[in-house]
Design a protein around this motif. Structure first.
Motif, PDB file in Angstrom:
ATOM      1  N   THR A 333       0.815  -1.232   0.000  1.00  0.00           N
ATOM      2  CA  THR A 333       0.000   0.000   0.000  1.00  0.00           C
ATOM      3  C   THR A 333       0.839   1.269   0.000  1.00  0.00           C
ATOM      4  OG1 THR A 333      -0.219  -0.354   2.359  1.00  0.00           O
ATOM      5  CG2 THR A 333      -2.131  -0.871   0.993  1.00  0.00           C
ATOM      6  N   THR A 334       2.079   1.208   0.547  1.00  0.00           N
ATOM      7  CA  THR A 334       2.899   2.426   0.529  1.00  0.00           C
ATOM      8  C   THR A 334       3.291   2.827  -0.892  1.00  0.00           C
ATOM      9  OG1 THR A 334       4.620   0.905   1.197  1.00  0.00           O
ATOM     10  CG2 THR A 334       4.060   2.642   2.752  1.00  0.00           C
ATOM     11  N   TRP A 335       3.270   1.881  -1.811  1.00  0.00           N
ATOM     12  CA  TRP A 335       3.742   2.187  -3.167  1.00  0.00           C
ATOM     13  C   TRP A 335       2.651   2.005  -4.214  1.00  0.00           C
ATOM     14  CZ3 TRP A 335       8.097   4.679  -3.282  1.00  0.00           C
ATOM     15  CH2 TRP A 335       9.019   4.487  -2.251  1.00  0.00           C
ATOM     16  N   LEU A 336       1.434   1.907  -3.782  1.00  0.00           N
ATOM     17  CA  LEU A 336       0.327   1.647  -4.696  1.00  0.00           C
ATOM     18  C   LEU A 336       0.351   2.580  -5.917  1.00  0.00           C
ATOM     19  CD1 LEU A 336      -1.512  -0.607  -3.925  1.00  0.00           C
ATOM     20  CD2 LEU A 336      -3.180   1.041  -3.089  1.00  0.00           C
ATOM     21  N   GLY A 337       0.031   2.027  -7.069  1.00  0.00           N
ATOM     22  CA  GLY A 337      -0.136   2.881  -8.241  1.00  0.00           C
ATOM     23  C   GLY A 337       1.130   3.154  -9.024  1.00  0.00           C
ATOM     24  N   LEU A 338       2.232   2.478  -8.681  1.00  0.00           N
ATOM     25  CA  LEU A 338       3.466   2.723  -9.443  1.00  0.00           C
ATOM     26  C   LEU A 338       3.744   1.574 -10.420  1.00  0.00           C
ATOM     27  CD1 LEU A 338       5.740   4.263  -6.694  1.00  0.00           C
ATOM     28  CD2 LEU A 338       4.355   5.405  -8.408  1.00  0.00           C
ATOM     29  N   ALA A 339       2.677   1.052 -11.007  1.00  0.00           N
ATOM     30  CA  ALA A 339       2.808  -0.111 -11.888  1.00  0.00           C
ATOM     31  C   ALA A 339       3.742   0.164 -13.067  1.00  0.00           C
ATOM     32  CB  ALA A 339       1.444  -0.545 -12.398  1.00  0.00           C
ATOM     33  N   TYR A 340       3.667   1.387 -13.660  1.00  0.00           N
ATOM     34  CA  TYR A 340       4.534   1.681 -14.814  1.00  0.00           C
ATOM     35  C   TYR A 340       5.991   1.426 -14.487  1.00  0.00           C
ATOM     36  CZ  TYR A 340       0.558   4.293 -16.756  1.00  0.00           C
ATOM     37  OH  TYR A 340      -0.657   4.642 -17.243  1.00  0.00           O
ATOM     38  N   GLU A 341       6.405   1.983 -13.351  1.00  0.00           N
ATOM     39  CA  GLU A 341       7.818   1.882 -12.984  1.00  0.00           C
ATOM     40  C   GLU A 341       8.239   0.418 -12.808  1.00  0.00           C
ATOM     41  OE1 GLU A 341       5.745   4.008 -11.839  1.00  0.00           O
ATOM     42  OE2 GLU A 341       6.653   5.995 -11.720  1.00  0.00           O
ATOM     43  N   VAL A 342       7.397  -0.321 -12.063  1.00  0.00           N
ATOM     44  CA  VAL A 342       7.758  -1.708 -11.755  1.00  0.00           C
ATOM     45  C   VAL A 342       7.821  -2.543 -13.029  1.00  0.00           C
ATOM     46  CG1 VAL A 342       6.950  -3.827 -10.643  1.00  0.00           C
ATOM     47  CG2 VAL A 342       6.911  -1.657  -9.403  1.00  0.00           C
ATOM     48  N   TYR A 343       6.766  -2.454 -13.837  1.00  0.00           N
ATOM     49  CA  TYR A 343       6.761  -3.277 -15.048  1.00  0.00           C
ATOM     50  C   TYR A 343       7.851  -2.837 -16.019  1.00  0.00           C
ATOM     51  CZ  TYR A 343       2.530  -5.592 -13.511  1.00  0.00           C
ATOM     52  OH  TYR A 343       1.643  -6.348 -12.806  1.00  0.00           O
ATOM     53  N   PHE A 344       8.084  -1.523 -16.063  1.00  0.00           N
ATOM     54  CA  PHE A 344       9.155  -1.025 -16.927  1.00  0.00           C
ATOM     55  C   PHE A 344      10.490  -1.621 -16.504  1.00  0.00           C
ATOM     56  CE2 PHE A 344      12.295   1.788 -18.641  1.00  0.00           C
ATOM     57  CZ  PHE A 344      11.754   2.253 -19.824  1.00  0.00           C
ATOM     58  N   PHE A 345      10.724  -1.623 -15.214  1.00  0.00           N
ATOM     59  CA  PHE A 345      11.995  -2.151 -14.712  1.00  0.00           C
ATOM     60  C   PHE A 345      12.129  -3.650 -14.994  1.00  0.00           C
ATOM     61  CE2 PHE A 345      14.310  -4.233 -11.205  1.00  0.00           C
ATOM     62  CZ  PHE A 345      15.565  -3.708 -11.436  1.00  0.00           C
ATOM     63  N   VAL A 346      11.055  -4.394 -14.699  1.00  0.00           N
ATOM     64  CA  VAL A 346      11.102  -5.844 -14.934  1.00  0.00           C
ATOM     65  C   VAL A 346      11.323  -6.124 -16.417  1.00  0.00           C
ATOM     66  CG1 VAL A 346       9.760  -7.980 -14.863  1.00  0.00           C
ATOM     67  CG2 VAL A 346       9.712  -6.411 -12.924  1.00  0.00           C
ATOM     68  N   ALA A 347      10.591  -5.377 -17.254  1.00  0.00           N
ATOM     69  CA  ALA A 347      10.740  -5.558 -18.694  1.00  0.00           C
ATOM     70  C   ALA A 347      12.173  -5.261 -19.121  1.00  0.00           C
ATOM     71  CB  ALA A 347       9.763  -4.659 -19.441  1.00  0.00           C
ATOM     72  N   LEU A 348      12.734  -4.187 -18.548  1.00  0.00           N
ATOM     73  CA  LEU A 348      14.091  -3.803 -18.924  1.00  0.00           C
ATOM     74  C   LEU A 348      15.087  -4.914 -18.586  1.00  0.00           C
ATOM     75  CD1 LEU A 348      15.795  -1.399 -20.010  1.00  0.00           C
ATOM     76  CD2 LEU A 348      16.273  -0.856 -17.619  1.00  0.00           C
ATOM     77  N   VAL A 349      14.957  -5.503 -17.393  1.00  0.00           N
ATOM     78  CA  VAL A 349      15.885  -6.564 -16.990  1.00  0.00           C
ATOM     79  C   VAL A 349      15.744  -7.760 -17.940  1.00  0.00           C
ATOM     80  CG1 VAL A 349      16.518  -8.187 -15.184  1.00  0.00           C
ATOM     81  CG2 VAL A 349      15.906  -5.842 -14.587  1.00  0.00           C
ATOM     82  N   PHE A 350      14.497  -8.151 -18.215  1.00  0.00           N
ATOM     83  CA  PHE A 350      14.287  -9.265 -19.147  1.00  0.00           C
ATOM     84  C   PHE A 350      14.860  -8.930 -20.512  1.00  0.00           C
ATOM     85  CE2 PHE A 350      11.301 -11.135 -16.147  1.00  0.00           C
ATOM     86  CZ  PHE A 350      11.583 -12.471 -16.324  1.00  0.00           C
ATOM     87  N   PHE A 351      14.623  -7.666 -20.928  1.00  0.00           N
ATOM     88  CA  PHE A 351      15.094  -7.278 -22.255  1.00  0.00           C
ATOM     89  C   PHE A 351      16.616  -7.385 -22.343  1.00  0.00           C
ATOM     90  CE2 PHE A 351      16.597  -4.185 -25.348  1.00  0.00           C
ATOM     91  CZ  PHE A 351      15.930  -4.638 -26.470  1.00  0.00           C
ATOM     92  N   ILE A 352      17.301  -6.960 -21.281  1.00  0.00           N
ATOM     93  CA  ILE A 352      18.763  -7.009 -21.310  1.00  0.00           C
ATOM     94  C   ILE A 352      19.238  -8.440 -21.557  1.00  0.00           C
ATOM     95  CG2 ILE A 352      20.838  -6.799 -19.857  1.00  0.00           C
ATOM     96  CD1 ILE A 352      19.467  -4.325 -18.588  1.00  0.00           C
ATOM     97  N   PHE A 353      18.646  -9.376 -20.844  1.00  0.00           N
ATOM     98  CA  PHE A 353      19.091 -10.771 -20.993  1.00  0.00           C
ATOM     99  C   PHE A 353      18.702 -11.355 -22.355  1.00  0.00           C
ATOM    100  CE2 PHE A 353      19.509 -10.402 -16.427  1.00  0.00           C
ATOM    101  CZ  PHE A 353      20.684 -11.080 -16.206  1.00  0.00           C
ATOM    102  N   THR A 354      17.455 -11.154 -22.754  1.00  0.00           N
ATOM    103  CA  THR A 354      17.022 -11.775 -24.010  1.00  0.00           C
ATOM    104  C   THR A 354      17.691 -11.111 -25.213  1.00  0.00           C
ATOM    105  OG1 THR A 354      15.095 -10.361 -24.002  1.00  0.00           O
ATOM    106  CG2 THR A 354      14.803 -12.566 -23.168  1.00  0.00           C
ATOM    107  N   PHE A 355      17.887  -9.777 -25.122  1.00  0.00           N
ATOM    108  CA  PHE A 355      18.539  -9.098 -26.235  1.00  0.00           C
ATOM    109  C   PHE A 355      19.986  -9.577 -26.357  1.00  0.00           C
ATOM    110  CE2 PHE A 355      20.569  -5.316 -28.236  1.00  0.00           C
ATOM    111  CZ  PHE A 355      19.868  -5.367 -29.426  1.00  0.00           C
TER     112      PHE A 355
END
Lengths: 377, 247
Positions: A333-355
């Motif tokens: 609840t302290t960080w509610l609503g920051l989905a963009y940041e979290v998914y962006f970060f997760v996507a970025l990490v996955f992208f680094i490895f797969t790329f």
């Protein structure tokens, strides 16, 4: 009378940057319009994304210079018009993203394994690596070392795998899955093409069964059903059960990819290998597989990338991989609503490895092409 | 089987599905004998020599090579393959290995020869086929004639007693045929037992001790080259010769 004609310079604008632009972007009017349109979109989009992710973003402090401790302090919550991404959620939870709930005082073990993973993998990937032979000995020993290092034992404190999480789980699943599925896939592919009907039927059945079932089903199977098949008293670790499921799943796909490569090898290669006296295994290890695998590299990397991303499904059976940790962070609840940041970060990490994987496959293809024409006479 | 035969085919029959490819084939080859097999396409000549090192399996009759009978026994097949070298129409070099590696592969892995010794042997074989300078290239970088000579060197490196040639020059451009035939003539003069399936009648006249003519899965005629070319018994042979010699 014959005169020698001197080489002349090529016509203007067929070489260099201008030539490249003309050949690739403005070769005719349709291409020119598409190029201009794409350029327009990029001009609109790139500054915006750079601004949001970097220039207007908060990292540790907001625009007032205060350290961010919850969502209400994010610049974009305080000033939705001008505020960029609020990376503080990643910053605060970075440890979880990387290691899950691994005990802090033992985390050096994970870091050491990450470093050792790099030392083990890099010489494996580049065959002109200096002293590669000696490094490869380490590569073979690495899985055992990493097992004891991460899991404990041999004097190290035991860290149960339900404390593992984040990138650690993603990498353990991805690397182990790919590393085990590759040899298993080779054996299955050879087995399926075997002349011995029992072996070929068993391999075909296995491959078709696994391919016909979604990974999620296999994960449930590993979690719920596998313990039923084990003798009483033996309790298999949760991560290990998932690993079994992931490896079996991946090996079936790998087998089909490699079988495709095997089918491209002309019959004459088998005959030549046989006629100089090579045994079945020598023929496969020295002649057939090196060529078949070379042909299958793009598809092998393709399925490997697929597996790496599929590891996110383990959330279904309660393991918290990188994406799982991200979803956990969003539920806070302290960080509610920051989905963009979290998914962006997760996507970025996955992208680094797969790329990285896909670039490596391109590099490999290019390197193996020189001087070798498979299938040419 | 006669005393000094190194290869003996007796009553060999083979079918591909319903198709009867080899019909009661009998052939005796003596040590150091050079046999040239010819005949129209589809007559079973390639199948016959491929049976000799068990690349094809015969279904009836016996094939004995150097005293070893070819049956389903894998050990026998392996020992026969060590005795018998084979050269293919399509060369079948290993494209992912250099010329030298192509040649050293079998000595190292089948005969367990140390690498340095195998490389020395490879260079000797390349001298024999007259392309030592190509040792470090890949097959794809060589001309057809050079590739076929590497294939011959690869077979020779196993020190076979018998060499089988399955239309070795049919896939070559005309100007490269001679360089391969020259190597084969050297080999014949060195005393190698050879069975050659070919349409190169000039070569046959030069080296063959005996001509074998096949048609529709049968051996129709066997004769010394002189008789075979000038005065064959069978009308089928006459027709075949008139077709390939007069054009």
């Amino acid at each position: 009378m014959n005169e020698i004609i001197e080489s002349r310079k090529p016509p203007v604008a067929t070489t260099g940057i201008l030539g490249w632009l003309r050949a690739n972007l403005f070769s005719n009017w349709v291409n020119s319009i598409i190029s201009l349109f794409v350029l327009y979109i990029l001009i609109q989009f790139i500054p915006w994304i750079l601004n949001w992710t970097i220039f207007a973003a908060d990292f540790k402090y907001n625009f007032n210079g205060e350290e961010i401790i919850d969502r209400t302090m994010c610049s974009r919550v305080l000033d939705p018009e001008n505020g960029g991404a609020c990376w503080a959620i990643i910053y605060v939870r970075f440890y979880q993203f990387m290691y899950g709930f691994y005990p802090r005082e033992e985390v050096w073990r994970v870091n050491l394994s990450y470093i050792m993973l790099a030392v083990a993998v890099v010489p494996l990937l580049f065959d002109d690596f200096p002293f590669r032979k000696h490094f490869l000995k380490f590569t073979y020993a690495f899985p055992i070392i990493a097992f004891f290092l991460l899991n404990g034992g041999l004097g190290l404190q035991e860290v149960s795998t339900n404390k593992w999480g984040g990138l650690l789980v993603t990498l353990v699943l991805g690397c182990t899955g790919i590393a085990l599925a590759f040899p298993l896939g080779i054996i299955l592919a050879l087995g399926r093409r075997s002349n011995l009907p029992v072996i070929s039927m068993m391999c075909t059945l296995f491959i078709e069964f696994i391919r016909g079932v979604p990974l999620i089903t296999l994960l449930f199977f590993g979690m719920v059903m596998l313990p039923l098949f084990l003798p009483e008293g033996i309790n298999m670790d949760g991560l290990a059960r998932v690993l079994v499921a992931v490896t079996l799943f991946q090996s079936a796909y790998m087998a089909e990819v490699i079988r495709g490569g095997l089918q491209a090898i002309p019959q004459g290669q088998y005959e030549a290998a046989r006629s100089i006296g090579l045994s079945y295994w020598q023929m496969n290890m020295k002649i057939v597989l090196p060529q078949a695998i070379r042909i299958s590299i793009p598809s092998i990397v393709n399925t490997s990338i697929g597996l790496f991303k599929d590891t996110t499904l383990v959330i279904i059976v309660g393991l918290l991989d990188l994406l799982g940790i991200g979803r956990g962070a969003l539920a806070d609840t302290t960080w509610l609503g920051l989905a963009y940041e979290v998914y962006f970060f997760v996507a970025l990490v996955f992208f680094i490895f797969t790329f990285a994987m896909s670039r490596y496959s391109l590099y490999l293809e290019k390197k193996l092409k020189t001087g070798i024409n498979i299938g040419a006479d | 089987m006669s005393e000094d035969s190194i290869i003996s085919l007796q009553n060999v029959n083979k079918w591909f599905g319903d198709f009867h490819v080899l019909k009661d084939v009998d052939l005796e080859v003596k040590k150091k004998e050079r046999i040239v097999v010819c005949g129209p396409s589809g007559s079973g000549k390639s199948t016959m020599i491929r049976c000799i090192n068990r690349l094809e399996e015969h279904q009836e009759g016996t094939i004995i090579v150097d005293g070893i009978e070819l049956t389903g026994n894998l050990k026998n097949i392996d020992s026969v393959r060590k005795e018998v070298g084979m050269v293919f129409q399509q060369f079948n070099l290993f494209p992912h290995l250099t010329v030298k590696e192509n040649i050293t592969l079998a000595p190292i892995w089948v005969k367990k020869m140390p690498k340095a010794k195998a490389e020395e042997l490879a260079m000797q074989q390349l001298e024999i086929v007259k392309i030592p300078e190509q040792a470090d290239k890949y097959p794809g970088q060589l001309s057809g004639g050079q590739q076929q000579r590497v294939a011959i060197a690869r077979s020779l490196a196993m020190k076979p007693n018998i060499m089988l040639f399955d239309e070795p020059t049919s896939a070559l451009d005309p100007e490269m045929i001679k360089e391969v035939l020259d190597v084969m003539i050297d080999l014949a003069e060195g005393g190698m037992t050879m069975i050659v399936v070919t349409h190169e009648m000039g070569f046959a006249k030069t080296v063959a001790d005996r001509m074998v003519f096949m048609d529709e899965g049968r051996i129709v005629e066997q004769a010394v080259p002189d008789k075979f070319f000038n005065n064959p018994d069978s009308d089928r042979t006459k027709l075949f010769l008139s077709q390939i010699l007069n054009h």
